[in-house]
Design a protein around this motif. Structure first.
Motif, PDB file in Angstrom:
ATOM      1  N   ALA A  47       0.586  -1.537   0.197  1.00 30.56           N
ATOM      2  CA  ALA A  47      -0.096  -0.068  -0.053  1.00 30.56           C
ATOM      3  C   ALA A  47       0.803   1.064   0.138  1.00 30.56           C
ATOM      4  O   ALA A  47       0.145   2.483  -0.492  1.00 30.56           O
ATOM      5  N   GLU A  48       2.025   1.076   0.580  1.00 31.39           N
ATOM      6  CA  GLU A  48       2.915   2.080   1.008  1.00 31.39           C
ATOM      7  C   GLU A  48       3.212   2.911  -0.451  1.00 31.39           C
ATOM      8  O   GLU A  48       3.784   3.766  -0.778  1.00 31.39           O
ATOM      9  N   GLU A  49       3.765   1.437  -1.131  1.00 29.27           N
ATOM     10  CA  GLU A  49       5.028   1.394  -2.606  1.00 29.27           C
ATOM     11  C   GLU A  49       3.600   2.558  -3.199  1.00 29.27           C
ATOM     12  O   GLU A  49       4.374   3.050  -4.066  1.00 29.27           O
ATOM     13  N   ILE A  50       2.193   1.940  -3.859  1.00 30.94           N
ATOM     14  CA  ILE A  50       1.703   2.213  -4.574  1.00 30.94           C
ATOM     15  C   ILE A  50       0.759   4.203  -4.096  1.00 30.94           C
ATOM     16  O   ILE A  50       0.972   4.899  -4.454  1.00 30.94           O
ATOM     17  N   GLN A  51       0.631   4.276  -3.159  1.00 36.79           N
ATOM     18  CA  GLN A  51       0.487   5.502  -2.363  1.00 36.79           C
ATOM     19  C   GLN A  51       1.505   6.922  -2.754  1.00 36.79           C
ATOM     20  O   GLN A  51       1.585   8.243  -3.152  1.00 36.79           O
ATOM     21  N   ASP A  52       2.631   6.038  -2.542  1.00 40.59           N
ATOM     22  CA  ASP A  52       4.028   7.079  -2.960  1.00 40.59           C
ATOM     23  C   ASP A  52       4.464   6.911  -4.231  1.00 40.59           C
ATOM     24  O   ASP A  52       5.427   7.632  -5.406  1.00 40.59           O
ATOM     25  N   GLY A  53       3.353   6.458  -5.311  1.00 38.41           N
ATOM     26  CA  GLY A  53       4.120   6.005  -6.538  1.00 38.41           C
ATOM     27  C   GLY A  53       5.032   5.610  -7.200  1.00 38.41           C
ATOM     28  O   GLY A  53       5.367   5.633  -8.320  1.00 38.41           O
ATOM     29  N   ARG A  54       5.198   4.881  -6.530  1.00 38.44           N
ATOM     30  CA  ARG A  54       6.597   4.017  -7.292  1.00 38.44           C
ATOM     31  C   ARG A  54       5.596   2.453  -7.610  1.00 38.44           C
ATOM     32  O   ARG A  54       6.573   2.081  -8.962  1.00 38.44           O
ATOM     33  N   LEU A  55       4.747   2.290  -7.055  1.00 37.12           N
ATOM     34  CA  LEU A  55       3.909   1.159  -8.304  1.00 37.12           C
ATOM     35  C   LEU A  55       2.560   1.775  -8.573  1.00 37.12           C
ATOM     36  O   LEU A  55       1.809   2.708  -7.899  1.00 37.12           O
ATOM     37  N   SER A  56       2.298   1.774  -9.608  1.00 36.41           N
ATOM     38  CA  SER A  56       1.095   1.983  -9.930  1.00 36.41           C
ATOM     39  C   SER A  56       0.620   0.951 -10.787  1.00 36.41           C
ATOM     40  O   SER A  56       1.274   0.219 -11.787  1.00 36.41           O
ATOM     41  N   PHE A  57      -0.778   0.870 -10.842  1.00 38.11           N
ATOM     42  CA  PHE A  57      -1.564  -0.061 -11.856  1.00 38.11           C
ATOM     43  C   PHE A  57      -2.696   0.438 -12.418  1.00 38.11           C
ATOM     44  O   PHE A  57      -3.030   1.084 -12.402  1.00 38.11           O
ATOM     45  N   GLN A  58      -3.139   0.091 -13.863  1.00 35.64           N
ATOM     46  CA  GLN A  58      -3.961   0.490 -14.286  1.00 35.64           C
ATOM     47  C   GLN A  58      -5.448  -1.276 -14.592  1.00 35.64           C
ATOM     48  O   GLN A  58      -4.767  -1.931 -14.522  1.00 35.64           O
ATOM     49  N   GLU A 113     -12.030  -7.976 -21.385  1.00 34.31           N
ATOM     50  CA  GLU A 113     -11.561  -8.704 -22.570  1.00 34.31           C
ATOM     51  C   GLU A 113     -10.377  -7.979 -22.624  1.00 34.31           C
ATOM     52  O   GLU A 113      -9.031  -8.001 -23.204  1.00 34.31           O
ATOM     53  N   GLY A 114     -10.041  -7.250 -21.075  1.00 34.86           N
ATOM     54  CA  GLY A 114      -8.232  -6.988 -21.113  1.00 34.86           C
ATOM     55  C   GLY A 114      -7.501  -6.241 -22.002  1.00 34.86           C
ATOM     56  O   GLY A 114      -6.713  -5.220 -22.186  1.00 34.86           O
ATOM     57  N   TYR A 115      -8.620  -4.786 -21.718  1.00 33.25           N
ATOM     58  CA  TYR A 115      -8.465  -3.658 -22.296  1.00 33.25           C
ATOM     59  C   TYR A 115      -8.204  -3.176 -21.330  1.00 33.25           C
ATOM     60  O   TYR A 115      -8.720  -3.243 -20.563  1.00 33.25           O
ATOM     61  N   TYR A 116      -7.284  -1.595 -21.276  1.00 30.07           N
ATOM     62  CA  TYR A 116      -7.131  -0.791 -19.769  1.00 30.07           C
ATOM     63  C   TYR A 116      -8.501  -0.059 -20.180  1.00 30.07           C
ATOM     64  O   TYR A 116      -8.565   0.594 -21.116  1.00 30.07           O
ATOM     65  N   VAL A 117      -8.730   0.621 -19.065  1.00 30.01           N
ATOM     66  CA  VAL A 117      -9.432   1.583 -18.397  1.00 30.01           C
ATOM     67  C   VAL A 117      -9.685   2.581 -18.148  1.00 30.01           C
ATOM     68  O   VAL A 117      -8.313   1.973 -17.175  1.00 30.01           O
ATOM     69  N   ASP A 118     -10.265   4.197 -18.315  1.00 28.02           N
ATOM     70  CA  ASP A 118      -9.976   5.039 -16.925  1.00 28.02           C
ATOM     71  C   ASP A 118     -10.286   4.566 -16.592  1.00 28.02           C
ATOM     72  O   ASP A 118     -11.712   4.243 -15.224  1.00 28.02           O
ATOM     73  N   GLU A 119     -11.082   6.371 -15.640  1.00 27.42           N
ATOM     74  CA  GLU A 119     -11.520   6.101 -13.854  1.00 27.42           C
ATOM     75  C   GLU A 119     -12.920   5.925 -13.869  1.00 27.42           C
ATOM     76  O   GLU A 119     -13.510   5.169 -12.834  1.00 27.42           O
ATOM     77  N   ASP A 120     -13.476   6.423 -15.529  1.00 29.00           N
ATOM     78  CA  ASP A 120     -14.783   6.158 -15.570  1.00 29.00           C
ATOM     79  C   ASP A 120     -15.307   4.707 -16.214  1.00 29.00           C
ATOM     80  O   ASP A 120     -16.011   4.332 -16.797  1.00 29.00           O
ATOM     81  N   GLY A 121     -14.534   3.561 -16.451  1.00 28.62           N
ATOM     82  CA  GLY A 121     -14.685   3.122 -17.350  1.00 28.62           C
ATOM     83  C   GLY A 121     -14.624   2.581 -18.551  1.00 28.62           C
ATOM     84  O   GLY A 121     -14.736   1.969 -19.209  1.00 28.62           O
ATOM     85  N   ASN A 122     -14.209   3.648 -18.980  1.00 22.24           N
ATOM     86  CA  ASN A 122     -14.191   4.042 -20.432  1.00 22.24           C
ATOM     87  C   ASN A 122     -12.775   3.198 -20.950  1.00 22.24           C
ATOM     88  O   ASN A 122     -11.794   3.291 -20.203  1.00 22.24           O
ATOM     89  N   ARG A 123     -12.662   2.444 -22.063  1.00 25.86           N
ATOM     90  CA  ARG A 123     -11.497   1.871 -22.830  1.00 25.86           C
ATOM     91  C   ARG A 123     -10.315   2.894 -23.554  1.00 25.86           C
ATOM     92  O   ARG A 123     -11.072   3.823 -23.804  1.00 25.86           O
ATOM     93  N   ILE A 124      -9.218   2.628 -23.018  1.00 26.64           N
ATOM     94  CA  ILE A 124      -8.497   3.351 -23.396  1.00 26.64           C
ATOM     95  C   ILE A 124      -7.525   2.607 -24.088  1.00 26.64           C
ATOM     96  O   ILE A 124      -7.190   1.577 -24.275  1.00 26.64           O
ATOM     97  N   GLU A 125      -7.764   3.300 -25.795  1.00 28.52           N
ATOM     98  CA  GLU A 125      -6.520   3.368 -26.516  1.00 28.52           C
ATOM     99  C   GLU A 125      -5.060   3.064 -26.541  1.00 28.52           C
ATOM    100  O   GLU A 125      -4.619   3.209 -25.602  1.00 28.52           O
TER     101      GLU A 125
END
Length: 197
Positions: A163-174, A179-191
């Motif tokens: 949790a510390e690593e994510i909070q400090d920005g050392r780890l980040s996930f999308q 179907e395996g596509y990246y989505v933004d905060e609103d759930g929309n697919r990111i090209e």
């Protein structure tokens, strides 16, 4: 002063063998020689010193090799005298300040005797930048043993650490959708080009 010493009754041995020291210093001489050659070439062109490219390259390589040989020899002798793996301190600092001037003067004497003072000064200034920003021979805060320990340390990743690593920005996930596509905060697919893939 933090140093890594060995017991007085044991025969002192450097942690870095001679072949590894020589190959590492040769690599540094090549890199530093390249930088010194560029600086010297620019200075020669601006001041019309009359140095050919061959002379500039030869000067830079010879000066870099002499400096590395002097510095490595001094470091080894200091380590042996202290029976330590850490040569850093006042003695190495003084030697590190002198070696570039000696190297520049010797190389200039061999290859460009008409510009000894200028080339000695250029070599000294070039290495001062490296010494002050990278090498820092006066810094005794992190000794050889501590560096080896840090290199061997394995950190267990608990939930709190994760949790510390994510909070400090050392780890980040999308997030991804079903179907395996990246989505933004609103759930929309990111090209793919937007996601950086």
């Amino acid at each position: 002063m933090a140093t890594t010493t060995q017991e007085s009754d044991s025969r002192w041995r450097p942690a870095i063998p001679l072949w590894a020291l020589a190959s590492g210093r040769a690599f540094m001489a090549l890199l530093d020689g390249l930088g010194l050659g560029i600086v010297t070439g620019i200075l020669s062109a601006l001041t019309h010193m009359g140095l050919t490219i061959d002379r500039v390259v030869a000067f830079a390589i010879v000066a870099a090799v002499i400096r590395e040989v002097l510095d490595a020899t001094a470091s080894r002798l200091i380590m042996r005298a202290k029976r330590s793996q850490d040569p850093e301190g006042p003695t190495l600092t003084v030697i590190s300040l002198i070696c570039p001037a000696v190297a520049g003067s010797a190389a200039a004497t061999l290859l460009a005797s008409s510009s000894i003072l200028t080339l000695t000064l250029v070599t000294w200034i070039f290495y001062m930048v490296i010494i002050v920003t990278l090498e820092k021979p006066w810094n005794t805060t992190l000794n050889h043993e501590e560096m080896m320990k840090r290199g061997r340390q394995v950190r267990l990743m608990t939930r709190e650490h994760f949790a510390e690593e994510i909070q400090d920005g050392r780890l980040s996930f999308q997030e991804i959708d079903d179907e395996g596509y990246y989505v933004d905060e609103d759930g929309n697919r990111i090209e793919e080009d937007q996601a950086g893939h």
